[in-house]
Design a protein around this motif. Sequence first.
Motif, PDB file in Angstrom:
ATOM      1  N   LEU A  46     -13.701   3.479  -3.645  1.00 50.68           N
ATOM      2  CA  LEU A  46     -14.992   2.906  -4.030  1.00 50.68           C
ATOM      3  C   LEU A  46     -14.872   1.485  -4.566  1.00 50.68           C
ATOM      4  O   LEU A  46     -15.884   0.828  -4.822  1.00 50.68           O
ATOM      5  N   LEU A  47     -13.649   1.021  -4.750  1.00 52.25           N
ATOM      6  CA  LEU A  47     -13.434  -0.343  -5.217  1.00 52.25           C
ATOM      7  C   LEU A  47     -13.423  -1.304  -4.030  1.00 52.25           C
ATOM      8  O   LEU A  47     -12.680  -1.090  -3.069  1.00 52.25           O
ATOM      9  N   PRO A  48     -14.210  -2.355  -4.066  1.00 52.90           N
ATOM     10  CA  PRO A  48     -14.220  -3.301  -2.937  1.00 52.90           C
ATOM     11  C   PRO A  48     -12.908  -4.082  -2.862  1.00 52.90           C
ATOM     12  O   PRO A  48     -12.242  -4.311  -3.876  1.00 52.90           O
ATOM     13  N   LEU A  49     -12.547  -4.479  -1.658  1.00 56.03           N
ATOM     14  CA  LEU A  49     -11.367  -5.301  -1.437  1.00 56.03           C
ATOM     15  C   LEU A  49     -11.737  -6.770  -1.418  1.00 56.03           C
ATOM     16  O   LEU A  49     -12.866  -7.137  -1.094  1.00 56.03           O
ATOM     17  N   ASP A  50     -10.780  -7.630  -1.758  1.00 56.74           N
ATOM     18  CA  ASP A  50     -10.989  -9.075  -1.741  1.00 56.74           C
ATOM     19  C   ASP A  50     -10.395  -9.668  -0.475  1.00 56.74           C
ATOM     20  O   ASP A  50      -9.420  -9.140   0.082  1.00 56.74           O
ATOM     21  N   PRO A  51     -10.958 -10.774  -0.015  1.00 58.89           N
ATOM     22  CA  PRO A  51     -10.365 -11.452   1.155  1.00 58.89           C
ATOM     23  C   PRO A  51      -8.908 -11.797   0.900  1.00 58.89           C
ATOM     24  O   PRO A  51      -8.525 -12.146  -0.219  1.00 58.89           O
ATOM     25  N   GLU A  52      -8.118 -11.722   1.949  1.00 57.93           N
ATOM     26  CA  GLU A  52      -6.681 -11.884   1.785  1.00 57.93           C
ATOM     27  C   GLU A  52      -6.284 -13.311   1.429  1.00 57.93           C
ATOM     28  O   GLU A  52      -5.198 -13.543   0.897  1.00 57.93           O
ATOM     29  N   ILE A 101       5.392  -7.897  -5.582  1.00 54.62           N
ATOM     30  CA  ILE A 101       6.566  -7.121  -5.187  1.00 54.62           C
ATOM     31  C   ILE A 101       7.657  -7.980  -4.555  1.00 54.62           C
ATOM     32  O   ILE A 101       8.774  -7.505  -4.327  1.00 54.62           O
ATOM     33  N   GLY A 102       7.346  -9.234  -4.245  1.00 58.20           N
ATOM     34  CA  GLY A 102       8.364 -10.114  -3.701  1.00 58.20           C
ATOM     35  C   GLY A 102       8.601  -9.974  -2.212  1.00 58.20           C
ATOM     36  O   GLY A 102       9.604 -10.472  -1.691  1.00 58.20           O
ATOM     37  N   VAL A 103       7.696  -9.317  -1.513  1.00 61.26           N
ATOM     38  CA  VAL A 103       7.805  -9.142  -0.062  1.00 61.26           C
ATOM     39  C   VAL A 103       6.442  -9.453   0.554  1.00 61.26           C
ATOM     40  O   VAL A 103       5.415  -8.966   0.065  1.00 61.26           O
ATOM     41  N   ASP A 104       6.437 -10.238   1.629  1.00 60.72           N
ATOM     42  CA  ASP A 104       5.173 -10.573   2.293  1.00 60.72           C
ATOM     43  C   ASP A 104       4.699  -9.389   3.133  1.00 60.72           C
ATOM     44  O   ASP A 104       5.318  -9.024   4.130  1.00 60.72           O
ATOM     45  N   VAL A 105       3.602  -8.784   2.696  1.00 62.11           N
ATOM     46  CA  VAL A 105       3.044  -7.644   3.431  1.00 62.11           C
ATOM     47  C   VAL A 105       1.651  -7.964   3.961  1.00 62.11           C
ATOM     48  O   VAL A 105       0.934  -7.070   4.415  1.00 62.11           O
ATOM     49  N   THR A 106       1.251  -9.220   3.904  1.00 60.89           N
ATOM     50  CA  THR A 106      -0.079  -9.594   4.387  1.00 60.89           C
ATOM     51  C   THR A 106      -0.188  -9.363   5.891  1.00 60.89           C
ATOM     52  O   THR A 106       0.801  -9.395   6.629  1.00 60.89           O
ATOM     53  N   GLY A 107      -1.420  -9.103   6.320  1.00 58.95           N
ATOM     54  CA  GLY A 107      -1.688  -8.948   7.739  1.00 58.95           C
ATOM     55  C   GLY A 107      -1.515  -7.553   8.278  1.00 58.95           C
ATOM     56  O   GLY A 107      -1.822  -7.292   9.453  1.00 58.95           O
ATOM     57  N   ASN A 108      -1.059  -6.617   7.459  1.00 57.46           N
ATOM     58  CA  ASN A 108      -0.860  -5.246   7.923  1.00 57.46           C
ATOM     59  C   ASN A 108      -2.144  -4.426   7.802  1.00 57.46           C
ATOM     60  O   ASN A 108      -2.930  -4.620   6.863  1.00 57.46           O
ATOM     61  N   PRO A 109      -2.365  -3.490   8.719  1.00 60.33           N
ATOM     62  CA  PRO A 109      -3.513  -2.576   8.592  1.00 60.33           C
ATOM     63  C   PRO A 109      -3.377  -1.751   7.312  1.00 60.33           C
ATOM     64  O   PRO A 109      -2.312  -1.201   7.031  1.00 60.33           O
ATOM     65  N   ARG A 152      -7.820  -7.626  -5.310  1.00 62.47           N
ATOM     66  CA  ARG A 152      -7.450  -6.419  -4.571  1.00 62.47           C
ATOM     67  C   ARG A 152      -7.220  -6.784  -3.101  1.00 62.47           C
ATOM     68  O   ARG A 152      -8.109  -6.648  -2.256  1.00 62.47           O
ATOM     69  N   ASN A 153      -6.022  -7.247  -2.829  1.00 62.74           N
ATOM     70  CA  ASN A 153      -5.658  -7.573  -1.461  1.00 62.74           C
ATOM     71  C   ASN A 153      -4.137  -7.573  -1.316  1.00 62.74           C
ATOM     72  O   ASN A 153      -3.403  -7.499  -2.317  1.00 62.74           O
ATOM     73  N   LEU A 154      -3.671  -7.667  -0.090  1.00 61.33           N
ATOM     74  CA  LEU A 154      -2.227  -7.641   0.161  1.00 61.33           C
ATOM     75  C   LEU A 154      -1.551  -8.934  -0.260  1.00 61.33           C
ATOM     76  O   LEU A 154      -0.324  -8.959  -0.464  1.00 61.33           O
ATOM     77  N   ALA A 155      -2.327 -10.009  -0.429  1.00 60.24           N
ATOM     78  CA  ALA A 155      -1.746 -11.246  -0.952  1.00 60.24           C
ATOM     79  C   ALA A 155      -1.266 -11.032  -2.389  1.00 60.24           C
ATOM     80  O   ALA A 155      -0.181 -11.491  -2.768  1.00 60.24           O
ATOM     81  N   SER A 156      -2.076 -10.349  -3.205  1.00 56.85           N
ATOM     82  CA  SER A 156      -1.663 -10.041  -4.572  1.00 56.85           C
ATOM     83  C   SER A 156      -0.442  -9.132  -4.574  1.00 56.85           C
ATOM     84  O   SER A 156       0.495  -9.318  -5.368  1.00 56.85           O
ATOM     85  N   VAL A 157      -0.453  -8.135  -3.691  1.00 55.33           N
ATOM     86  CA  VAL A 157       0.699  -7.235  -3.583  1.00 55.33           C
ATOM     87  C   VAL A 157       1.964  -8.031  -3.266  1.00 55.33           C
ATOM     88  O   VAL A 157       3.014  -7.858  -3.903  1.00 55.33           O
ATOM     89  N   SER A 158       1.885  -8.925  -2.280  1.00 58.65           N
ATOM     90  CA  SER A 158       3.051  -9.700  -1.857  1.00 58.65           C
ATOM     91  C   SER A 158       3.610 -10.525  -3.010  1.00 58.65           C
ATOM     92  O   SER A 158       4.833 -10.610  -3.203  1.00 58.65           O
ATOM     93  N   ARG A 159       2.708 -11.125  -3.776  1.00 59.00           N
ATOM     94  CA  ARG A 159       3.146 -11.966  -4.891  1.00 59.00           C
ATOM     95  C   ARG A 159       3.875 -11.149  -5.953  1.00 59.00           C
ATOM     96  O   ARG A 159       4.839 -11.622  -6.556  1.00 59.00           O
ATOM     97  N   GLU A 219      -6.384 -16.892  -7.976  1.00 57.08           N
ATOM     98  CA  GLU A 219      -7.390 -16.582  -8.982  1.00 57.08           C
ATOM     99  C   GLU A 219      -7.500 -15.080  -9.205  1.00 57.08           C
ATOM    100  O   GLU A 219      -7.610 -14.293  -8.270  1.00 57.08           O
ATOM    101  N   SER A 220      -7.452 -14.686 -10.484  1.00 55.15           N
ATOM    102  CA  SER A 220      -7.717 -13.305 -10.834  1.00 55.15           C
ATOM    103  C   SER A 220      -9.124 -13.226 -11.397  1.00 55.15           C
ATOM    104  O   SER A 220      -9.775 -14.240 -11.620  1.00 55.15           O
TER     105      SER A 220
END
Length: 472
Positions: free
Chosen positions: A295-301, A328-336, A319-326, A306-307
């Motif tokens: 139910l939480l909306p996602l942010d554009p990658e 965890i130290g691994v680029d995971v952007t662009g994945n389904p 809430r996006n994979l860009a934040s995750v990548s930053r 900015e937080s």
Amino acid sequence: MTTTRQLHLGLMFWATGTHTAGWRYPGSKADGAYDIEFIQAVTRIAEAAKFDFLFLGDRLATDPALAATNPAQMSRLEPFTAAAAIAAATESIGIVVTANPTYSDPYTIARLTASLDHLSRGRASWNLVTGADAAAAANFSRAEHWDAEHRYDWADEFVDVVRDLWDSWEDGALVRDQESGRYIDPSAVHAIDHDGEHFRVAGPLNVARPPQGQVVLLHAGTSERSRELAGREADVVFAGQSDITSAREYYADIKARAAANGRGAEEVLILPGLSVIVAETTAEAVAVYDRLNALLPLDPEDEVVESVRFGGLGQALKRNLASVSRIIGVDVTGNPLDAAVPSSIADEVNEDGARILARITTLTRRTLDATGDARITYRDLIDGIARQGAVVVGDPIEVADHLQFWFETGAADGFNIFPDFVPGSVDAFTRLVVPELQRRGLFRTEYEGRTFREHLGLSVPENRFASEGAAT
């Protein structure tokens, strides 16, 4: 396993739920923050389960941006007003009200808390916060928000004045003898004549001594000054550690500080905050966890740096994979988002990433090596970096095991339960977990007394003015 020592349980009341999307969960009441009958009904659920207290937080500033991250703290009733209505609709449960001395006056707080203690017949508690949100200063004609040292210098003296005001009336000062016409014993009412660095207060208070003698004092914080105040003054300490190692360290430290101030270990109770998602089965509980996060909306990658504002609780990550990548130290952007994360990522992530993967497995039971729906997905990574604080997800046995382990291994005297959505989370915890705790002998089946102090096993403090008079 049974034990003579028992858990203490509080309920953190955020009408929209402590999960950001809690107000959207099926069965939740989106307008509950302004519905006093709803607030009273939820409190009665906790009281029927013999909870020690209901906790009413407060903030002295707001921001529409909080609607996306922390709607429960964006807009709600003033807590003393709500507490009075709660007191009228309940009989036994303690009522914790947050009040900030940084933007108040000792006489006002002493009067409000003593009045609530009388109205509730001994169930009031003051949650003392010094205020971490600098935005409050602009609402109180301040040029700036004081630094922590100034706030705690102010708070230390503030508490001393409030305690003197509570004691300015001795027990029995109000005689009210209709036959003789003697209404009061003036020798039992005392000016406090406080003349300190920050306050000059004559007293006495214009409210008789609270039924509890001293209203229960609750405090939270991890700074050095906060720990000092907690060890010296607090009856209950609201802790925020999310892992058991840091929780044990904090627990031991506060107990040691209490001892250094001449207090027994049982005179200060430490209750970490805990979000509990419980259902009849583990799979059902995980499904609730997943549905809340969905139910939480996602942010554009492309939104990376900015937080977003999360009130007094810090900053929420995008809430996006860009934040995750930053993180965890691994680029995971662009994945389904619903694709499975490859197991090889375990060898690539940094320490934060390893902790996040372990946390995801703990909460969802999904792993990198499993098959099908039991695999960790990229969406799980987003949820994993966003979740704040201590969380347990499981069936009643698993949740009770978690509480018991922290309780019996020096990490907690109980818990301040955070309901992710209301009233559903409250119903589930009281219906499923409380009976299991009672079966184990870890939690009361009836209240031991009527006042909050009695629930906590604390005696009524001696009146300092009466003791001074007896000594002369």
